[in-house]
Design a protein around this motif. Sequence first.
Motif, short mmCIF file in Angstrom:
data_model
loop_
_atom_site.label_atom_id
_atom_site.label_comp_id
_atom_site.label_asym_id
_atom_site.label_seq_id
_atom_site.Cartn_x
_atom_site.Cartn_y
_atom_site.Cartn_z
N ILE A 172 1.11 -1.22 0.01
CA ILE A 172 -0.04 0.09 -0.13
C ILE A 172 0.95 1.23 -0.10
O ILE A 172 1.58 1.54 0.75
N GLU A 173 0.83 2.01 -1.22
CA GLU A 173 1.75 3.15 -1.26
C GLU A 173 0.77 4.58 -1.08
O GLU A 173 -0.55 4.25 -0.85
N GLU A 174 1.53 5.43 -1.06
CA GLU A 174 1.00 6.79 -0.57
C GLU A 174 0.41 7.59 -1.85
O GLU A 174 0.56 8.50 -2.26
N LYS A 175 -0.61 6.60 -2.44
CA LYS A 175 -1.17 7.13 -3.81
C LYS A 175 -2.59 6.63 -3.79
O LYS A 175 -3.30 5.65 -3.04
N PHE A 176 -3.56 7.07 -4.53
CA PHE A 176 -4.81 6.63 -4.99
C PHE A 176 -4.64 5.50 -5.50
O PHE A 176 -4.19 5.04 -6.57
N TYR A 177 -5.72 4.40 -5.29
CA TYR A 177 -6.07 3.09 -6.12
C TYR A 177 -7.59 3.33 -6.53
O TYR A 177 -8.29 3.99 -5.83
N PRO A 238 -4.32 6.58 9.10
CA PRO A 238 -3.63 5.89 10.18
C PRO A 238 -3.90 4.49 10.21
O PRO A 238 -4.74 4.05 9.61
N ALA A 239 -3.03 3.68 10.58
CA ALA A 239 -3.38 2.41 10.86
C ALA A 239 -4.16 1.90 11.94
O ALA A 239 -5.17 2.60 12.15
N ILE A 240 -3.85 0.92 12.84
CA ILE A 240 -4.41 0.68 14.00
C ILE A 240 -4.11 1.36 15.09
O ILE A 240 -2.93 1.36 15.60
N PRO A 311 -4.88 15.63 -4.09
CA PRO A 311 -4.69 15.58 -2.72
C PRO A 311 -3.54 14.73 -2.40
O PRO A 311 -3.34 13.73 -2.80
N PHE A 312 -2.57 15.21 -1.32
CA PHE A 312 -1.53 14.60 -0.69
C PHE A 312 -2.01 13.31 -0.14
O PHE A 312 -3.16 13.32 0.63
N ILE A 313 -1.54 12.16 0.12
CA ILE A 313 -1.67 11.20 0.88
C ILE A 313 -0.47 10.65 1.84
O ILE A 313 0.63 10.59 1.29
N TYR A 314 -0.97 10.38 3.16
CA TYR A 314 -0.04 10.30 4.25
C TYR A 314 -0.32 8.98 4.71
O TYR A 314 -1.46 8.98 5.54
N ASN A 315 0.24 7.85 4.62
CA ASN A 315 0.08 6.76 5.34
C ASN A 315 0.97 6.90 6.52
O ASN A 315 2.08 6.92 6.87
N TYR A 316 0.18 6.74 7.88
CA TYR A 316 0.78 6.84 9.16
C TYR A 316 0.76 5.57 9.76
O TYR A 316 -0.28 4.83 10.32
N CYS A 317 2.10 4.52 9.66
CA CYS A 317 1.96 3.37 10.03
C CYS A 317 3.18 3.29 11.18
O CYS A 317 4.02 4.00 11.11
N VAL A 406 -5.40 -9.59 11.66
CA VAL A 406 -4.40 -10.16 12.71
C VAL A 406 -3.87 -11.58 12.06
O VAL A 406 -3.15 -12.22 12.58
N LEU A 407 -4.61 -12.07 10.88
CA LEU A 407 -4.24 -13.05 10.01
C LEU A 407 -3.24 -12.74 8.98
O LEU A 407 -2.65 -13.61 8.34
N HIS A 408 -3.17 -11.43 8.63
CA HIS A 408 -2.56 -11.03 7.31
C HIS A 408 -1.69 -10.03 7.55
O HIS A 408 -1.54 -9.32 8.87
N GLN A 409 -0.57 -9.83 6.80
CA GLN A 409 0.03 -8.47 6.86
C GLN A 409 0.16 -7.86 5.77
O GLN A 409 0.00 -8.38 4.50
N TRP A 410 0.55 -6.61 5.78
CA TRP A 410 0.95 -5.55 4.52
C TRP A 410 2.01 -4.85 4.65
O TRP A 410 2.78 -4.67 5.61
N GLU A 411 2.45 -4.41 3.44
CA GLU A 411 3.68 -3.86 3.29
C GLU A 411 3.47 -2.31 2.68
O GLU A 411 3.06 -2.14 1.71
N PRO A 412 3.52 -1.39 3.92
CA PRO A 412 3.22 -0.01 3.87
C PRO A 412 4.28 0.77 3.20
O PRO A 412 5.62 0.65 3.68
N ASN A 413 4.05 1.72 2.41
CA ASN A 413 5.01 2.75 2.03
C ASN A 413 4.75 4.09 2.80
O ASN A 413 3.60 4.67 2.73
N VAL A 414 5.53 4.50 3.49
CA VAL A 414 5.59 5.75 4.40
C VAL A 414 6.37 6.79 4.06
O VAL A 414 6.67 7.75 5.00
#
Length: 519
Positions: A172-177, A238-240, A311-317, A406-414
């Motif tokens: 998941i990158e800091e961009k629109f999907y 934001p994440a969890i 718009p800017f996107i900010y992943n906060y993880c 809690v069963l999966h994981q993701w690769e964040p771009n921050v």
Amino acid sequence: MKEKHEIVSRSEIQNFYAEQSILITGGTGFLGKLLIEKLLRSCPELTCIYVIVRPKKGQEALNRFEQIFEDPIFDRLKSEVPKFQHKIQAVNGDCTLPGLGISKIDREFLLNKISIVFHVAANVRFDEKLKQAVAINVNASKEIIQLSRCMLHLKSFIHVSTFYCNCVRKEIEEKFYEPPMSGDNILNLVESIDEEKLDDISDVLIGDYPNTYTYTKSIAEQVVKQYAKDLPAGIFRPAIVLSTYEEPVPGWVDNVFGPTGAMIAGGAGILRVLHANNLSKTEIVPADYTVNALIASAWNVANEKNINDEPFIYNYCSSWSSSITIGRFWQMALKYGKKVPSVKSLWCYSLTVVRNYYLYYILCLILHMIPAIVIDAGLFLTGKETKAVKIYKRIHRLLSATSHFVLHQWEPNVQRTKSLWQKISEDDKKIFPFSMDNFNWENYMESYVLGLRLYMFQDTPDTIPAAKIRMHRILFIHRIIKYLLLMLVIWGVYIVISFTFSLGWKSEFTNVSEKLIER
């Protein structure tokens, strides 16, 4: 001269918020309250904060809003900025209604006053019906953008999304999907179809999304892209979000969403088995750091122009330089939970984390439902209301709604969020800390557990010695029961094996006897 010195001594972010009027939706929620507190305490020269508040459970909007200041997170604000209340006002409204339910007079007032908007309001229930989730997560986003578009002095608009609105992707990158459906299409669908029929096709519409929350938040981002593309706008993901780490008080949390609900059930001694992958990374962030990053993102949006007119996107993880696994999270939770047990715990802490669904189901039956049935049987025989099975059904429903995360994981771009941290001044880094580089998880988990004990269990520190003595007694009984059950199981296995062998010997003896008779 003094006034000039005060202005010069402000940090860059404080200068940005000085003399600004801010509009916040979702101000009575978890993040909203922390955002209000932090702005009022750290940016005391802002002009005013306006919060859209709806009546709830028979309470008038103003009365409901005034009650939030009874939370302990506002104690520090009351001490440091005692005259803060004249800088905050409630605006009657409802984010599920057309025009946000704001009166014409209030609308005209806001259009002339507001320069910064934080759209924090959201329906965060994972099992919410699609119609209700769309109303606030999609339609309210469109309504607040249309309101912001007409503001005469708008400097920054921030839409609070979630990192998991794109959880159908691994990276998941800091961009629109591409969303599963456009905002206009889902709004037209919800308006044109009967709610019962909508419920029937909800699973088909949601597809690979785990719930209506992530599904509608994904669509909401498309709404922001479409309707706010030429505004000074940003999306904060934001994440969890768990409890506060350091301020305004350590360990504060006021809800049971996500891991906090499981932590409370585990701390009470009710939750004994969890369906999760111990090896998966979990993107957990402290609430106060989250709010600081949110405040900084609004400053950045106002000061930079996106060359793509988006718009800017900010992943906060949490995965900056290091990450934390689910296994380590629960290991630390149990470690600190055992140090400060609650006198209100029903049983001792004993949690087994399993990934296999079938094993999880079997353990739920043995460790949750069978004891619950026994307890309810005892309550029924004594003429009391049965409730153990109902409690476990609610717990299982909550865990089922969150199990995907809690069963999966993701690769964040921050990268953009990390760049924002590098960009802000040293003063602002002290006032608005949000870096997750080399984060001290041990310290955080200790404050988190203590916070749950204090704010969720309403159990003050002076009861810890008595709670420890009580927990030793419970542990003694727990071990006796465990060993008795183990002996019972061993005895049962012995009986089965003995019976099987005896049948085998009898069969063999019969065969030998028959052969001798034939001879």
